[in-house]
Design a protein around this motif. Sequence first.
Motif, mmCIF file in Angstrom:
data_model
loop_
_atom_site.group_PDB
_atom_site.id
_atom_site.type_symbol
_atom_site.label_atom_id
_atom_site.label_comp_id
_atom_site.label_asym_id
_atom_site.label_seq_id
_atom_site.Cartn_x
_atom_site.Cartn_y
_atom_site.Cartn_z
ATOM 1 N N UNK A 1 4.900 11.571 -1.147
ATOM 2 C CA UNK A 1 3.449 11.498 -1.315
ATOM 3 C C UNK A 1 3.118 10.095 -1.817
ATOM 4 N N UNK A 2 1.945 9.610 -1.497
ATOM 5 C CA UNK A 2 1.540 8.271 -1.929
ATOM 6 C C UNK A 2 1.683 8.101 -3.435
ATOM 7 N N UNK A 3 1.308 9.128 -4.183
ATOM 8 C CA UNK A 3 1.351 9.064 -5.647
ATOM 9 C C UNK A 3 2.770 9.066 -6.204
ATOM 10 N N UNK A 4 3.749 9.383 -5.373
ATOM 11 C CA UNK A 4 5.144 9.434 -5.818
ATOM 12 C C UNK A 4 5.857 8.100 -5.656
ATOM 13 N N UNK A 5 5.201 7.144 -5.052
ATOM 14 C CA UNK A 5 5.813 5.826 -4.835
ATOM 15 C C UNK A 5 5.433 4.903 -5.988
ATOM 16 N N UNK B 1 -1.807 0.015 -6.900
ATOM 17 C CA UNK B 1 -0.942 -0.360 -5.783
ATOM 18 C C UNK B 1 0.469 -0.647 -6.287
ATOM 19 N N UNK B 2 1.468 0.179 -5.954
ATOM 20 C CA UNK B 2 2.825 -0.033 -6.453
ATOM 21 C C UNK B 2 3.513 -1.258 -5.844
ATOM 22 N N UNK B 3 2.969 -1.764 -4.729
ATOM 23 C CA UNK B 3 3.572 -2.943 -4.102
ATOM 24 C C UNK B 3 3.033 -4.240 -4.688
ATOM 25 N N UNK C 1 13.751 -0.819 -2.832
ATOM 26 C CA UNK C 1 13.761 -0.966 -1.371
ATOM 27 C C UNK C 1 13.980 -2.422 -0.974
ATOM 28 N N UNK C 2 13.279 -3.335 -1.659
ATOM 29 C CA UNK C 2 13.409 -4.757 -1.365
ATOM 30 C C UNK C 2 14.859 -5.214 -1.505
ATOM 31 N N UNK C 3 15.509 -4.792 -2.580
ATOM 32 C CA UNK C 3 16.910 -5.170 -2.817
ATOM 33 C C UNK C 3 17.838 -4.581 -1.757
ATOM 34 N N UNK C 4 17.603 -3.322 -1.396
ATOM 35 C CA UNK C 4 18.449 -2.667 -0.394
ATOM 36 C C UNK C 4 18.266 -3.296 0.990
ATOM 37 N N UNK C 5 17.035 -3.638 1.338
ATOM 38 C CA UNK C 5 16.751 -4.184 2.670
ATOM 39 C C UNK C 5 17.410 -5.534 2.885
ATOM 40 N N UNK C 6 17.599 -6.288 1.804
ATOM 41 C CA UNK C 6 18.217 -7.615 1.918
ATOM 42 C C UNK C 6 19.665 -7.547 2.386
ATOM 43 N N UNK D 1 -1.036 -1.255 3.098
ATOM 44 C CA UNK D 1 -1.196 0.199 3.210
ATOM 45 C C UNK D 1 -1.602 0.798 1.862
ATOM 46 N N UNK D 2 -0.881 0.421 0.819
ATOM 47 C CA UNK D 2 -1.139 0.997 -0.498
ATOM 48 C C UNK D 2 -2.469 0.505 -1.079
#
Length: 312
Positions: A56-60, A104-106, A68-73, A91-92
């Motif tokens: 859910x949006x509120x769960x992010x 906005x969590x981002x 996610x940023x660290x994993x994507x690298x 989006x957020x």
Amino acid sequence: SRVATKGYRKPKPVRFEEYAEKWFEEAQEREAWRPNTITTYRCALKRLKVRFGHLKLSEIHRSDVNAYSADALASLAPRTVNLILTVLHSIMEAAVLDELIDSNPAKHARRPKEPDYKPRPLKPEEMRSVESKIENPQLRLVFRTLALLGLRWSEARSLRWRDVDLLSRKLRVEDSKTKEGIRSVAIPSALIPELEAHYQRTRYQADSDFVFCHEDKGSKLNPEHYRETVKAAVAAAGIKDRFRPAHDLRVTSLTTGVLAGEHVSKIMARAGHTSYGTTKRYIELAGQVFHEDADAVAAILLGNPAEVAEES
């Protein structure tokens, strides 16, 4: 946090996947995204949905975005990760405006530092050497086209046969960043027989067919196939510097144009630049300082520069 008031109804929780799709469809129409932007953002959205789609949006939370940023690298370049984070932020932020989440969590999430990269244009002899190492005739023609015309990779992939006028030696570029959204590029005589031979060779000759395409499906050319082929050719030519197969060929074409005496306005038109500042970077990369023009100005203002020098 929101203050409970009479008549206030708490918004129904919305999953990221559902809201992101709605955002994508509305934003591309509202902002009139170009085809290349739509493709790029769609790819970023697919990656985000793998990680956040079920939530859910509120769960992010920001910690989730940082993770996610660290994993994507581990598998993606910093520039790609930053682009994905930019899409996530948009989006957020829209979800905040729609009052589905409070913040906005981002926003202010950790972003990877993109290493500085200096373009590596090829010298004429290097360009010919690399080209000779490319065995596939279509990929060799793509390489030559990028080197001679200075097209962007997205523009070359989007070319259709209706855009190619061999009689007038003119190419129409529709996927352009210019204000008009379209520009014409002159085709050098040396490229005409190559394009004619390619036309006779390909199975896809309709006006709407892509000039450079998948040899069995007719779909747009696979960028990875081209990239790996050129990288192998660059290595075989003995070039050890990092070389970007599409962008650095564009740099090669435009800097060579500067050295060949191509007028700045013509370079801007050929490249599809909207500002002189962008073209100026290519002039600087070419190391051109226009001594002849400086002498011409002096000759007009001071008379014969040689005589002025003797008098002083």
